[in-house]
Design a protein around this motif. Structure first.
Motif, PDB file in Angstrom:
ATOM      1  N   SER A 223       0.824  -1.208   0.000  1.00 51.81           N
ATOM      2  CA  SER A 223       0.000   0.000   0.000  1.00 51.81           C
ATOM      3  C   SER A 223       0.856   1.255   0.000  1.00 51.81           C
ATOM      4  CB  SER A 223      -0.940   0.011   1.206  1.00 51.81           C
ATOM      5  OG  SER A 223      -1.968  -0.933   1.064  1.00 51.81           O
TER       6      SER A 223
ATOM      7  N   THR B  25       0.831   4.083  -2.959  1.00 55.91           N
ATOM      8  CA  THR B  25       0.525   5.487  -2.676  1.00 55.91           C
ATOM      9  C   THR B  25       1.668   6.400  -3.104  1.00 55.91           C
ATOM     10  OG1 THR B  25      -0.985   4.977  -0.864  1.00 55.91           O
ATOM     11  CG2 THR B  25       0.051   7.143  -0.823  1.00 55.91           C
TER      12      THR B  25
ATOM     13  N   GLU C 280      -5.954   5.743  -7.203  1.00 58.83           N
ATOM     14  CA  GLU C 280      -5.441   4.574  -6.489  1.00 58.83           C
ATOM     15  C   GLU C 280      -6.574   3.872  -5.764  1.00 58.83           C
ATOM     16  OE1 GLU C 280      -3.005   5.716  -2.906  1.00 58.83           O
ATOM     17  OE2 GLU C 280      -3.197   7.722  -3.803  1.00 58.83           O
TER      18      GLU C 280
END
Length: 233
Positions: free
Chosen positions: A85, A89, A98
């Motif tokens: 993650s 990002t 996203e």
């Protein structure tokens, strides 16, 4: 009726109401539910099945929408495949759309919350993927070394990413068959062009980029992000 059966029926009765907000420059997040129960399960046949059974205290779904032609997806984020993650990002950088599914269980996130990419049917994310010509998914692999394996059906972008990552000093290789991501059922290959890119980063590389989930990024993150963003400006 035994206690296990009663728990499953109870969980199936819990409504999971999530709506995709395409066209709005905002973040979307699923509503909270009851705490996760301590129960072992085999890998779910789909994310639809997982979301009907698993109380949302143990997972999180979120998305951020921009006008970019690229969507970056972390399907196994949080504690399922560590640091995916954070890497997604960093690549999106507020410019690209996203979508994240994150495991939040105290333990056992991978065996309980991992759903393979060919069965990853999160409709909120699929809506956004289908509307964009480019999709990039970020995964973790337990293979040794500090390597990023490049797969997916978009071989043009894949080759460009491999070259850009190598130019920045990273070891980038064509993904082996077991993580190649070539199936048309793979969610990343359901973008508007029917061909996305799947990046599989080894554990050593992911933890070098982000040593901790909440701490500062590693010194190689700007180079990694610059390489990817050079292919998806």
């Amino acid at each position: 009726m035994n206690g296990r059966t009663q728990w499953i029926l109870s969980a199936l009765a819990v409504p999971v109401v999530l709506a995709a907000g395409y066209g709005l420059a905002r973040a979307g997040e699923a509503p909270p539910q009851q705490a996760a129960a301590e129960v072992d399960v085999a890998e779910y046949p789909s994310m639809t099945a997982l979301r009907k059974v698993e109380p949302q205290a143990g997972w999180e779904l979120s998305w951020k929408i921009t006008d970019s032609p690229l969507i970056v997806v972390a399907p196994h984020g949080g504690s399922i495949e560590l640091r995916t993650s954070e890497i997604a990002t960093a690549i999106a950088d507020g410019r690209h759309t996203e979508c994240h599914f994150k495991g939040r269980l105290p333990t056992g996130n991978y065996p309980r919350l991992h759903v393979t990419s060919t069965n990853w049917d999160v409709e909120e994310c699929l809506i956004l993927i289908r509307q964009r010509p480019h999709a990039l998914s970020i995964h973790g692999t337990a293979k040794p070394g500090r390597i990023v394996y490049v797969g997916g059906r978009d071989t043009v972008k894949g080759a460009a990413l491999t070259a850009a990552l190598r130019a920045q000093g990273f070891q980038a290789e064509a993904a082996p068959d077991d993580i190649a991501g070539l199936s048309t059922a793979n969610f990343v290959n359901k973008d508007a062009d029917g061909a996305g890119v799947q990046l599989e980063l080894t554990t050593d590389l992911r933890t070098a980029l982000f040593p901790t989930a909440s701490g500062p990024a590693g010194p190689d993150v700007p180079k990694f992000v610059a390489a990817v963003q050079s292919v998806y400006p």
